[in-house]
Scaffold this motif. Structure first.
Motif, PDB file in Angstrom:
ATOM      1  N   SER A  65      -7.316   4.940  13.978  1.00 12.51           N
ATOM      2  CA  SER A  65      -7.929   4.612  12.695  1.00 12.51           C
ATOM      3  C   SER A  65      -7.432   3.250  12.238  1.00 12.51           C
ATOM      4  CB  SER A  65      -7.577   5.668  11.636  1.00 12.51           C
ATOM      5  OG  SER A  65      -8.011   6.956  12.029  1.00 12.51           O
ATOM      6  N   SER A  66      -8.142   2.642  11.325  1.00  8.96           N
ATOM      7  CA  SER A  66      -7.676   1.389  10.740  1.00  8.96           C
ATOM      8  C   SER A  66      -6.988   1.687   9.416  1.00  8.96           C
ATOM      9  CB  SER A  66      -8.850   0.426  10.519  1.00  8.96           C
ATOM     10  OG  SER A  66      -9.775   0.968   9.602  1.00  8.96           O
ATOM     11  N   CYS A  67      -5.910   0.976   9.168  1.00  6.87           N
ATOM     12  CA  CYS A  67      -5.184   1.116   7.903  1.00  6.87           C
ATOM     13  C   CYS A  67      -5.807   0.199   6.855  1.00  6.87           C
ATOM     14  CB  CYS A  67      -3.718   0.730   8.075  1.00  6.87           C
ATOM     15  SG  CYS A  67      -2.681   2.023   8.763  1.00  6.87           S
ATOM     16  N   VAL A  68      -6.086   0.752   5.693  1.00  6.29           N
ATOM     17  CA  VAL A  68      -6.527  -0.046   4.551  1.00  6.29           C
ATOM     18  C   VAL A  68      -5.457   0.113   3.476  1.00  6.29           C
ATOM     19  CG1 VAL A  68      -8.273  -0.364   2.775  1.00  6.29           C
ATOM     20  CG2 VAL A  68      -8.959   0.289   5.095  1.00  6.29           C
ATOM     21  N   TRP A  69      -4.836  -0.986   3.094  1.00  3.48           N
ATOM     22  CA  TRP A  69      -3.734  -0.937   2.128  1.00  3.48           C
ATOM     23  C   TRP A  69      -4.264  -1.320   0.747  1.00  3.48           C
ATOM     24  CZ3 TRP A  69       0.680   1.237   3.666  1.00  3.48           C
ATOM     25  CH2 TRP A  69       0.927   1.311   5.040  1.00  3.48           C
ATOM     26  N   VAL A  70      -4.100  -0.399  -0.189  1.00  2.00           N
ATOM     27  CA  VAL A  70      -4.612  -0.579  -1.548  1.00  2.00           C
ATOM     28  C   VAL A  70      -3.439  -0.790  -2.492  1.00  2.00           C
ATOM     29  CG1 VAL A  70      -5.948   0.453  -3.416  1.00  2.00           C
ATOM     30  CG2 VAL A  70      -6.572   0.911  -1.026  1.00  2.00           C
ATOM     31  N   ASP A  71      -3.409  -1.935  -3.182  1.00  2.00           N
ATOM     32  CA  ASP A  71      -2.341  -2.197  -4.145  1.00  2.00           C
ATOM     33  C   ASP A  71      -2.430  -1.191  -5.296  1.00  2.00           C
ATOM     34  OD1 ASP A  71      -1.063  -4.423  -2.935  1.00  2.00           O
ATOM     35  OD2 ASP A  71      -2.740  -5.685  -3.533  1.00  2.00           O
ATOM     36  N   GLN A  72      -1.292  -0.580  -5.618  1.00  2.00           N
ATOM     37  CA  GLN A  72      -1.290   0.469  -6.627  1.00  2.00           C
ATOM     38  C   GLN A  72       0.049   0.509  -7.356  1.00  2.00           C
ATOM     39  OE1 GLN A  72      -3.474   2.629  -7.929  1.00  2.00           O
ATOM     40  NE2 GLN A  72      -1.817   3.382  -9.224  1.00  2.00           N
ATOM     41  N   ASP A  73       0.000   0.558  -8.678  1.00  2.00           N
ATOM     42  CA  ASP A  73       1.191   0.718  -9.494  1.00  2.00           C
ATOM     43  C   ASP A  73       1.808   2.092  -9.228  1.00  2.00           C
ATOM     44  OD1 ASP A  73       3.037   0.204 -11.693  1.00  2.00           O
ATOM     45  OD2 ASP A  73       1.858   1.694 -12.784  1.00  2.00           O
ATOM     46  N   TYR A  74       3.106   2.126  -8.930  1.00  2.00           N
ATOM     47  CA  TYR A  74       3.735   3.381  -8.531  1.00  2.00           C
ATOM     48  C   TYR A  74       3.701   4.427  -9.640  1.00  2.00           C
ATOM     49  CZ  TYR A  74       6.978   6.538  -6.175  1.00  2.00           C
ATOM     50  OH  TYR A  74       7.519   7.636  -5.564  1.00  2.00           O
ATOM     51  N   ALA A  75       3.864   4.019 -10.873  1.00  2.00           N
ATOM     52  CA  ALA A  75       3.964   4.969 -11.982  1.00  2.00           C
ATOM     53  C   ALA A  75       2.683   5.772 -12.189  1.00  2.00           C
ATOM     54  CB  ALA A  75       4.335   4.245 -13.268  1.00  2.00           C
ATOM     55  N   SER A  76       1.556   5.254 -11.734  1.00  2.00           N
ATOM     56  CA  SER A  76       0.286   5.960 -11.942  1.00  2.00           C
ATOM     57  C   SER A  76      -0.387   6.327 -10.622  1.00  2.00           C
ATOM     58  CB  SER A  76      -0.663   5.100 -12.785  1.00  2.00           C
ATOM     59  OG  SER A  76      -0.919   3.863 -12.146  1.00  2.00           O
ATOM     60  N   ASN A  77       0.386   6.377  -9.543  1.00  2.00           N
ATOM     61  CA  ASN A  77      -0.266   6.571  -8.244  1.00  2.00           C
ATOM     62  C   ASN A  77      -0.797   7.985  -8.013  1.00  2.00           C
ATOM     63  OD1 ASN A  77       2.184   7.771  -7.816  1.00  2.00           O
ATOM     64  ND2 ASN A  77       2.906   6.275  -6.316  1.00  2.00           N
ATOM     65  N   ILE A  78      -0.205   9.007  -8.643  1.00  2.00           N
ATOM     66  CA  ILE A  78      -0.729  10.364  -8.464  1.00  2.00           C
ATOM     67  C   ILE A  78      -2.128  10.460  -9.077  1.00  2.00           C
ATOM     68  CG2 ILE A  78      -0.435  12.786  -9.098  1.00  2.00           C
ATOM     69  CD1 ILE A  78       2.528  12.459  -8.812  1.00  2.00           C
ATOM     70  N   GLU A  79      -2.301   9.907 -10.266  1.00  2.00           N
ATOM     71  CA  GLU A  79      -3.614   9.909 -10.901  1.00  2.00           C
ATOM     72  C   GLU A  79      -4.622   9.135 -10.048  1.00  2.00           C
ATOM     73  OE1 GLU A  79      -0.789   9.171 -12.376  1.00  2.00           O
ATOM     74  OE2 GLU A  79      -0.555  10.726 -13.915  1.00  2.00           O
ATOM     75  N   ALA A  80      -4.194   8.003  -9.475  1.00  2.00           N
ATOM     76  CA  ALA A  80      -5.086   7.212  -8.632  1.00  2.00           C
ATOM     77  C   ALA A  80      -5.447   7.954  -7.350  1.00  2.00           C
ATOM     78  CB  ALA A  80      -4.427   5.871  -8.301  1.00  2.00           C
ATOM     79  N   LEU A  81      -4.511   8.690  -6.794  1.00  2.00           N
ATOM     80  CA  LEU A  81      -4.800   9.498  -5.603  1.00  2.00           C
ATOM     81  C   LEU A  81      -5.827  10.571  -5.920  1.00  2.00           C
ATOM     82  CD1 LEU A  81      -4.052  10.330  -2.630  1.00  2.00           C
ATOM     83  CD2 LEU A  81      -2.368  11.883  -3.655  1.00  2.00           C
ATOM     84  N   GLU A  82      -5.617  11.267  -7.039  1.00  2.00           N
ATOM     85  CA  GLU A  82      -6.551  12.326  -7.433  1.00  2.00           C
ATOM     86  C   GLU A  82      -7.938  11.764  -7.735  1.00  2.00           C
ATOM     87  OE1 GLU A  82      -3.545  15.619  -9.406  1.00  2.00           O
ATOM     88  OE2 GLU A  82      -4.210  13.939 -10.637  1.00  2.00           O
ATOM     89  N   ALA A  83      -7.983  10.519  -8.212  1.00  2.00           N
ATOM     90  CA  ALA A  83      -9.275   9.879  -8.498  1.00  2.00           C
ATOM     91  C   ALA A  83      -9.918   9.290  -7.247  1.00  2.00           C
ATOM     92  CB  ALA A  83      -9.076   8.780  -9.542  1.00  2.00           C
ATOM     93  N   LYS A  84      -9.285   9.477  -6.086  1.00  2.00           N
ATOM     94  CA  LYS A  84      -9.789   9.043  -4.781  1.00  2.00           C
ATOM     95  C   LYS A  84      -9.884   7.525  -4.647  1.00  2.00           C
ATOM     96  CE  LYS A  84     -12.194  13.353  -3.838  1.00  2.00           C
ATOM     97  NZ  LYS A  84     -13.439  14.005  -3.356  1.00  2.00           N
ATOM     98  N   ARG A  85      -8.957   6.830  -5.328  1.00  2.00           N
ATOM     99  CA  ARG A  85      -8.867   5.388  -5.131  1.00  2.00           C
ATOM    100  C   ARG A  85      -8.366   5.086  -3.724  1.00  2.00           C
ATOM    101  NH1 ARG A  85      -8.157   0.313  -7.273  1.00  2.00           N
ATOM    102  NH2 ARG A  85      -6.228  -0.771  -6.733  1.00  2.00           N
ATOM    103  N   PHE A  86      -7.584   5.991  -3.169  1.00  9.05           N
ATOM    104  CA  PHE A  86      -7.099   5.901  -1.791  1.00  9.05           C
ATOM    105  C   PHE A  86      -6.806   7.325  -1.322  1.00  9.05           C
ATOM    106  CE2 PHE A  86      -3.906   4.647  -4.932  1.00  9.05           C
ATOM    107  CZ  PHE A  86      -3.013   5.709  -4.843  1.00  9.05           C
ATOM    108  N   ASP A  87      -6.346   7.475  -0.083  1.00 10.30           N
ATOM    109  CA  ASP A  87      -6.185   8.804   0.517  1.00 10.30           C
ATOM    110  C   ASP A  87      -4.735   9.256   0.640  1.00 10.30           C
ATOM    111  OD1 ASP A  87      -9.044   8.870   1.122  1.00 10.30           O
ATOM    112  OD2 ASP A  87      -8.537   7.351   2.630  1.00 10.30           O
ATOM    113  N   ILE A 102      -0.045  17.800  -5.876  1.00  9.09           N
ATOM    114  CA  ILE A 102      -0.452  17.167  -4.624  1.00  9.09           C
ATOM    115  C   ILE A 102       0.319  17.772  -3.459  1.00  9.09           C
ATOM    116  CG2 ILE A 102      -1.173  14.984  -5.665  1.00  9.09           C
ATOM    117  CD1 ILE A 102       1.558  13.840  -5.087  1.00  9.09           C
ATOM    118  N   ASP A 103      -0.074  17.401  -2.255  1.00  8.79           N
ATOM    119  CA  ASP A 103       0.565  17.922  -1.044  1.00  8.79           C
ATOM    120  C   ASP A 103       1.334  16.801  -0.343  1.00  8.79           C
ATOM    121  OD1 ASP A 103       1.310  19.714   0.869  1.00  8.79           O
ATOM    122  OD2 ASP A 103      -0.704  20.065   1.649  1.00  8.79           O
TER     123      ASP A 103
END
Length: 380
Positions: A65-87, A102-103
């Motif tokens: 697979s190819s890696c896609v790196w998405v810049d993300q503020d650590y303090a809000s990363n769980i919300e961003a994960l749940e919103a499917k901003r990244f996997d 989360i898992d």
């Protein structure tokens, strides 16, 4: 146009579309805050570098697979994960509170949380020692949650910072008295730098379930297939040696192998527990009550109290009776073997009994009838 010709054209389109679709390389989108060397940061050319970046790229290659790196503020990363901003969140410490949302994959490598203060401060990582002090933590981390839950109610001022450079600057000018940090991160950011010579680790590493035992990758609860694929790829990296080649460039040997000691609270010449990685070694436990005296009634009540003390000791060091691998039982009288067993077996499931050695001694400390020591795995 004749029907047969129309069908032929549609079939050709479908085949062509299928070929294009199958040629698209699958992707894994990682959310990362690239501000934490040596784990993840950007070099002078703006390229992502660091331990977690190399591990992520190696995992993607293993999974074709190819890696896609998405810049993300650590303090809000769980919300961003749940919103499917990244996997995948790369990285995150697995804790019980986070597992409710989360898992997590298996741990990528161990984690060590330590207090850092000015040399000679005499501070220790306990609520009693830190009462009235100002402690800095990074927002959104397990250390922030721990400090606010365990220290703040006892009169410790906990200050959260979004960025580590802001936290370090506050520590250097005396706006905070200490910081609770990942040991490798703070070593790179401060202790190994010329301006960090006045600071040092204060006390031993902390061992608490709220802090977790290692660094993992986080996925949505619905993405069990992705979690399992990442775990399988990580295992293959271990088997083929790529994992070791990557981690040894970033992690000091002591990050994996160095024991963490928990001294006896009464000043006796042994540790109550020693932890190496995910393994917890407990010293022998007696059937003493809250007053420090052996409970009365002989082998039965003493075994009950011993096992309750063992349960408490395991929990305080990040494990549980369900995770015990091996025990040694020492009896003052081998004739009390059956009576001890009747109590002992009630504390473990019949299909998860630890390995065990039992022997008798001429005498035990304080005149005890039984002593039990165990080796267990820390809870992830």
């Amino acid at each position: 146009m004749p029907l047969l010709k129309i069908l032929s054209v549609l079939s050709l389109v479908a085949l062509t579309t299928g070929c294009v679709s199958s040629a698209v390389e699958p992707q894994i989108r990682f959310g990362v805050e690239a501000l934490v060397p040596p784990f993840e940061s950007r070099d002078d050319n703006g390229q992502l570098v660091g331990l977690n970046i190399e591990l992520g790229n190696a995992l993607c290659a293993e999974l074709k697979s190819s890696c896609v790196w998405v810049d993300q503020d650590y303090a809000s990363n769980i919300e961003a994960l749940e919103a499917k901003r990244f996997d995948v969140i790369m990285p995150m410490t697995a804790t019980a509170a986070r597992r409710e949302r989360i898992d997590f994959t298996e741990n990528l490598y161990p984690l060590s949380s330590r207090l850092v203060a000015r040399q000679g401060s005499a501070l220790q990582p306990t609520a009693e020692s830190l009462k009235g002090q100002r402690i800095g933590v990074l927002a959104g981390t397990s250390r922030e949650a721990f400090a606010k839950a365990q220290w703040q109610p006892a009169g410790v001022t906990v200050r959260s910072f979004r960025f580590n450079d802001q936290l370090v600057a506050s520590l250097q000018v005396g706006e905070i008295d200490a910081t609770l940090q990942d040991s490798i991160e703070i070593t790179h950011a401060l202790l190994a730098q010329p301006q960090g010579q006045a600071f040092a680790f204060a006390g031993p590493a902390l061992d608490d379930p709220m802090l977790g035992s290692g660094v993992a990758m986080a996925v949505r609860k619905s993405d069990t297939a992705l979690r399992d694929k990442l775990n399988a790829a990580l295992e293959r990296l271990n088997q083929n040696g790529q994992y070791q080649m990557i981690t040894q460039r970033y992690l000091p040997a002591e990050a994996v192998d160095s024991p963490i000691y928990f001294p006896n609270g009464e000043g006796l010449p042994f540790s109550d527990a020693v932890r190496i990685g995910d393994t917890v070694y407990l010293s022998g436990v007696l059937g003493s009550g809250a007053d420090g005296e052996l409970v009365k009634g002989g082998i039965g009540p003493q075994t009950v109290q011993t096992m309750e003390n063992l349960r408490a000791a395991l929990q305080s060091h990040g494990s549980s009776l369900d995770n015990v691998a091996k025990c040694t039982v020492i009896l003052a009288d081998i004739k009390e073997f059956n009576a001890m067993n009747e109590v002992y077996k009630r504390y473990f499931p019949a299909d998860r009994l630890p390995a065990r050695t039992t022997f008798a001694a001429k005498a035990l400390v304080l005149g005890a009838r039984v002593e039990v020591e165990c080796m267990a795995v820390a809870v992830r």
